[in-house]
Design an enzyme around this catalytic site. Structure first.
Site, mmCIF file in Angstrom:
data_model
loop_
_atom_site.group_PDB
_atom_site.id
_atom_site.type_symbol
_atom_site.label_atom_id
_atom_site.label_comp_id
_atom_site.label_asym_id
_atom_site.label_seq_id
_atom_site.Cartn_x
_atom_site.Cartn_y
_atom_site.Cartn_z
ATOM 1 N N CYS A 16 6.163 8.333 66.293
ATOM 2 C CA CYS A 16 5.971 7.269 67.276
ATOM 3 C C CYS A 16 7.021 7.245 68.379
ATOM 4 C CB CYS A 16 5.946 5.926 66.563
ATOM 5 S SG CYS A 16 4.799 5.890 65.158
ATOM 6 N N HIS B 292 5.901 1.348 72.346
ATOM 7 C CA HIS B 292 4.940 2.018 71.470
ATOM 8 C C HIS B 292 3.877 1.025 71.028
ATOM 9 C CE1 HIS B 292 3.143 4.042 68.113
ATOM 10 N NE2 HIS B 292 3.761 3.307 67.208
ATOM 11 N N ASN C 43 -3.595 3.039 67.528
ATOM 12 C CA ASN C 43 -2.245 3.595 67.521
ATOM 13 C C ASN C 43 -2.352 5.118 67.513
ATOM 14 O OD1 ASN C 43 0.283 4.608 66.776
ATOM 15 N ND2 ASN C 43 0.730 2.916 65.389
#
Length: 332
Positions: free
Chosen positions: A113, A259, A289
């Site tokens: 991430c 993020h 995501n």
């Protein structure tokens, strides 16, 4: 100095909506999934489609949209935890597929991430030492392939996708100074245990964690509570450290692009950091995501929607698997 000169992304054609997901998990409602995650749908790579394929399509779209000649690329970096092969680096294969000169450098790096932030730092470093002038930074993941069919939490969150970013000695967004962090003691909180050198063969083991979630050893496991706690501890300090390193205050920041993990986590971070809602970007409803690609996708969406304009200063950060985090200032 180093700049972002171009940015684009690619999402696989296959889409899984919340309606489809709740048919698999009828104990959940569409409204519950949406309110908890902020996600209405997510894209899934096909069975034969790899992270390398997604990265290639993102790069080709970048070349087309910005009229970039691939022969001008002198370094290629790919962030992925879904590499096409154990070896060679998928970046080396992409050099050939994208018609990038054989004089260019190319390598993969394994990060999740926070990967885009780390990639910007490496690209800036290559430019600052005159090792390259045009660095193609690619991020690509197919996490959906790592998820157990019964893992409703992660299946609702993660989506597949790729992004392409050209970092150069000129462009529309100047890349500022970075701050990083790592806590490997939490590596077990987001992990695929088997398949690599430590445990090469599948074990087919299942266990229950402290929160009552089933852990499948051969698939991706995420301790959501542990990741959440890490983020809430780390991001506020990261923000202050990045501001200090770049000689800025919160009043200098026009937009926060973090993020895109999930809506609940992002809203909690915003409240803990006491950030104004109108300056805090959240938009993962149609992508989910996408791990290392969430930040570049979000930046491109901000550009497309005219949220990001010339003269704006942006704080951006990534955090998660590793455990790892990084932040930087971008001046548009």
């Amino acid at each position: 100095m180093a700049f972002i000169k171009a940015i684009s992304y690619y999402l696989p054609e296959q889409v899984e909506t919340n309606e489809e997901l709740t048919r698999v998990f009828p104990e959940w409602s569409v409204e519950r999934v949406t309110s908890k995650t902020g996600i209405d749908s997510r894209h899934k790579a096909s069975e034969s489609e790899t992270a390398g394929d997604l990265a290639e399509k993102a790069a080709l779209r970048l070349f087309d949209e910005y009229k970039i000649n691939p022969r001008s690329i002198d370094f290629l970096i790919l962030c992925t935890q879904s590499s096409d092969y154990f070896l060679p680096s998928t970046a080396c294969i992409l050099q050939d597929r994208l018609n990038i000169p054989t004089s260019a450098g190319a390598f993969d790096y394994n990060l999740g991430c926070s990967g885009f932030i780390y990639g910007l730092a490496m690209a800036k470093g290559l430019i600052s030492i005159c090792a390259a002038r045009n660095v193609l930074l690619l991020t690509a993941e197919t996490y959906q392939k790592y998820l157990h069919p019964d893992d409703k939490s992660n299946r609702s969150i993660f989506g597949d996708g790729a992004a392409a970013c050209l970092v150069s000695d000129e462009g529309f967004a100047e890349i500022g100074d970075f701050v990083f962090g790592t806590d490997g003691s939490g590596a077990r909180h987001l992990m695929v245990e088997t398949g690599a050198a430590r445990h090469r063969q599948p074990t087919n083991e299942t266990s229950e964690d402290d929160n009552g979630h089933i852990r499948h050893s051969d698939y991706l496991y995420m301790d959501g509570s542990a990741i959440f706690n890490f983020t809430l501890d780390a991001v506020p300090a990261l923000l202050e450290n990045v501001l200090q390193k770049n000689s800025l205050t919160r009043g200098d920041i026009d937009l926060y692009v973090l993020h895109q993990a999930n809506k609940f986590m992002l809203n909690t971070i915003r409240k803990v950091c006491n950030l104004p809602k109108e300056k805090f970007y959240v938009n993962l409803s149609e992508t989910g995501n996408t791990v290392s690609s969430t930040v570049p996708i979000a930046l491109r969406q901000c550009l497309d929607d005219n949220i990001l304009k010339s003269g704006m200063t942006v704080f951006t950060a990534g955090f998660g698997v590793g455990l790892s985090l990084g932040g930087v200032i971008l001046k548009f």
